[in-house]
Design a protein around this motif. Sequence first.
Motif, short mmCIF file in Angstrom:
data_model
loop_
_atom_site.label_atom_id
_atom_site.label_comp_id
_atom_site.label_asym_id
_atom_site.label_seq_id
_atom_site.Cartn_x
_atom_site.Cartn_y
_atom_site.Cartn_z
N ALA A 71 38.17 -55.78 -92.50
CA ALA A 71 37.24 -55.27 -93.52
C ALA A 71 36.26 -56.33 -94.02
CB ALA A 71 38.04 -54.70 -94.69
N LEU A 72 36.54 -57.59 -93.76
CA LEU A 72 35.64 -58.67 -94.16
C LEU A 72 34.28 -58.54 -93.48
CD1 LEU A 72 35.21 -61.56 -95.44
CD2 LEU A 72 36.10 -62.45 -93.27
N PHE A 73 34.27 -58.02 -92.25
CA PHE A 73 33.06 -58.01 -91.45
C PHE A 73 32.23 -56.74 -91.66
CE2 PHE A 73 36.08 -60.45 -88.58
CZ PHE A 73 35.65 -61.68 -89.04
N ARG A 74 30.93 -56.93 -91.84
CA ARG A 74 30.00 -55.81 -92.00
C ARG A 74 29.31 -55.47 -90.67
NH1 ARG A 74 31.51 -54.85 -96.84
NH2 ARG A 74 30.73 -55.98 -98.62
N HIS A 75 29.15 -56.48 -89.79
CA HIS A 75 28.48 -56.26 -88.50
C HIS A 75 29.45 -55.55 -87.55
CE1 HIS A 75 25.91 -56.95 -85.03
NE2 HIS A 75 26.96 -57.48 -84.40
N ARG A 76 29.17 -54.28 -87.30
CA ARG A 76 30.02 -53.45 -86.43
C ARG A 76 29.17 -52.58 -85.53
NH1 ARG A 76 35.23 -51.99 -89.76
NH2 ARG A 76 35.19 -53.73 -91.20
N ASP A 77 27.98 -53.07 -85.17
CA ASP A 77 27.04 -52.26 -84.39
C ASP A 77 27.65 -51.71 -83.11
OD1 ASP A 77 25.26 -52.85 -86.37
OD2 ASP A 77 23.98 -54.15 -85.16
N GLU A 78 28.54 -52.48 -82.47
CA GLU A 78 29.12 -52.04 -81.21
C GLU A 78 30.62 -51.78 -81.33
OE1 GLU A 78 27.67 -54.15 -77.67
OE2 GLU A 78 26.39 -55.25 -79.06
N GLY A 79 31.11 -51.55 -82.53
CA GLY A 79 32.51 -51.23 -82.72
C GLY A 79 33.28 -52.27 -83.51
N PRO A 80 34.57 -52.00 -83.75
CA PRO A 80 35.38 -52.88 -84.59
C PRO A 80 35.66 -54.26 -83.98
CG PRO A 80 36.74 -51.15 -83.64
CD PRO A 80 35.31 -50.82 -83.29
N ASP A 81 35.41 -54.42 -82.67
CA ASP A 81 35.62 -55.73 -82.05
C ASP A 81 34.33 -56.56 -81.98
OD1 ASP A 81 34.29 -54.26 -80.07
OD2 ASP A 81 35.45 -55.15 -78.44
#
Length: 140
Positions: free
Chosen positions: A77-87
């Motif tokens: 949940a820390l990460f906002r950059h998810r343009d290509e998915g949770p990885d």
Amino acid sequence: MLNQATTTLAVDTPGRGLIDITRRVRDWAQAQGFSEGLLTLFVRHTSASLLIQENADPEVQRDLERFFARLVPDGDALFRHRDEGPDDMPAHVRSTLTATQLSIPLLHGRLALGTWQGIYLWEHRQRAHRRELALHLLGR
């Protein structure tokens, strides 16, 4: 006088994991006919990396994967950059914590790797990718 040689290698990955590229890199370097020099490898991506690691026990590779899964979990949940998915962002962090470039000496016409060292491309994304490596050999 120093000479140089360059090439690019394409590596198809099956998804997250370490891919042993030692033979391909070694064969190309030896085919250049240099007796000594320095080989630089560079991965042209921000979600994959390069490393030199033990090539005898595959459990080392699995342990590295388990460690990084704990350190940088997919979907954090820390990460906002998810343009290509949770990885997506975890893959960028993993490549930041490792290396995108390696330098390996060439001695007596051979890469100066230790007995148990191999060269690996580390795919940090879950799905398959085609990765490109730039190789540059400087020497004589």
